[in-house]
Design a protein around this motif. Structure first.
Motif, short mmCIF file in Angstrom:
data_model
loop_
_atom_site.label_atom_id
_atom_site.label_comp_id
_atom_site.label_asym_id
_atom_site.label_seq_id
_atom_site.Cartn_x
_atom_site.Cartn_y
_atom_site.Cartn_z
N LYS A 157 -54.24 6.93 -29.43
CA LYS A 157 -53.54 7.41 -28.25
C LYS A 157 -52.09 7.75 -28.58
O LYS A 157 -51.56 8.77 -28.12
N LYS A 158 -51.45 6.90 -29.38
CA LYS A 158 -50.05 7.13 -29.74
C LYS A 158 -49.91 8.39 -30.59
O LYS A 158 -48.96 9.17 -30.41
N GLN A 159 -50.83 8.61 -31.51
CA GLN A 159 -50.79 9.81 -32.34
C GLN A 159 -50.95 11.07 -31.49
O GLN A 159 -50.27 12.07 -31.70
N LYS A 160 -51.84 11.00 -30.50
CA LYS A 160 -52.01 12.13 -29.57
C LYS A 160 -50.73 12.37 -28.78
O LYS A 160 -50.33 13.51 -28.56
N LEU A 175 -45.83 15.46 -27.64
CA LEU A 175 -44.37 15.52 -27.53
C LEU A 175 -43.82 16.71 -28.30
O LEU A 175 -42.99 17.48 -27.79
N LEU A 176 -44.28 16.88 -29.53
CA LEU A 176 -43.83 18.01 -30.35
C LEU A 176 -44.25 19.33 -29.73
O LEU A 176 -43.44 20.26 -29.59
N ASP A 214 -45.89 9.20 -36.24
CA ASP A 214 -47.26 9.28 -36.74
C ASP A 214 -48.04 10.35 -35.97
O ASP A 214 -48.29 10.20 -34.78
N MET A 215 -48.41 11.40 -36.67
CA MET A 215 -49.12 12.51 -36.04
C MET A 215 -50.62 12.50 -36.31
O MET A 215 -51.33 13.41 -35.90
N GLY A 216 -51.10 11.51 -37.02
CA GLY A 216 -52.55 11.40 -37.22
C GLY A 216 -53.06 12.09 -38.46
O GLY A 216 -54.20 11.88 -38.86
#
Length: 222
Positions: free
Chosen positions: A177-180, A185-186, A156-158
């Motif tokens: 936070k997880k999307q960020k 990471l990418l 999930d990239m937002g």
């Protein structure tokens, strides 16, 4: 024998090859078969809502230099149970011309709700979403994301790929936070492997010192 037509315009060359891809390019699946491919412009699942000129097969073509580094990135991700998914790479100039032609037809807004709900089509040129030339046509730019290598599910990239809006900017703050973390990471693994990011599209990266930096190709994705 390859038929080569070379056009010179303001010092920039536009090249049209028939049949074989030119020297210095490769089909990515011949180098890294484990990378997932979803060539959006081959289908109707894109911001225009129709297949795009120049795309004939679900294959990724890139410069040889870009392919070597994408292989390295894929190997690193697989160790973590992850992998790459590529939406677009080399893009023929005729596809870019298709985008430009579409953008001028202001009443053609078939995919507006999905891809550009908050942007007026009349402003797509001014705001930089559509241009007459694309770095993709030089062969060393890729649009991609990260997936779970077992399930194939995208991280999930937002925002979705090719979404026209500030939500797609790398630095957009109104995401989880997880999307960020997923965007980071990418970005981190691409930067570490000599790709530079485009700040307004979290999915867009171009090889530094790309081999064809002044040449915009027009051979088919086939």
């Amino acid at each position: 024998m390859k038929k080569l037509i070379l056009f010179i315009l303001l010092g920039i060359s536009f090249v049209n090859f028939s049949q074989n891809i030119p020297k210095g390019f490769v089909y990515l699946d011949s180098i890294v078969p484990s990378i997932e491919i979803e060539l959006r412009y081959l289908s109707s699942n894109n911001f225009i809502g129709k297949p795009i000129d120049g795309y004939k097969s679900n294959c990724i073509i890139v410069s040889s230099e870009a392919a070597k580094l994408l292989k390295k990135i894929q190997q690193e991700l697989l160790k973590k149970g992850l992998g790459l998914k590529i939406f677009d790479a080399y893009r023929p100039q005729q596809a870019v011309n298709h985008f430009v032609k579409w953008a001028k037809v202001l009443n053609d807004t078939l995919m507006k709700n999905q891809y550009y709900p908050n942007v007026s089509k009349s402003k797509l040129f001014k705001q930089g979403y559509i241009a007459s030339k694309s770095g993709h046509s030089r062969g060393s730019t890729v649009d991609l994301t990260i997936i779970n290598s077992k399930t194939g599910k995208e991280l999930d990239m937002g925002s979705s790929y090719d979404f026209f809006g500030t939500q797609s900017h790398y630095s957009y703050k109104n995401i989880s936070k997880k999307q960020k973390e997923n965007r980071m990471l990418l970005r981190k693994i691409m930067l570490a492997n000599n790709f530079k990011p485009y700040e307004n599209e979290w999915w867009h990266f171009t090889l530094r010192n790309e081999p064809f930096r002044n040449t915009y190709f027009n051979f088919l994705v086939n």
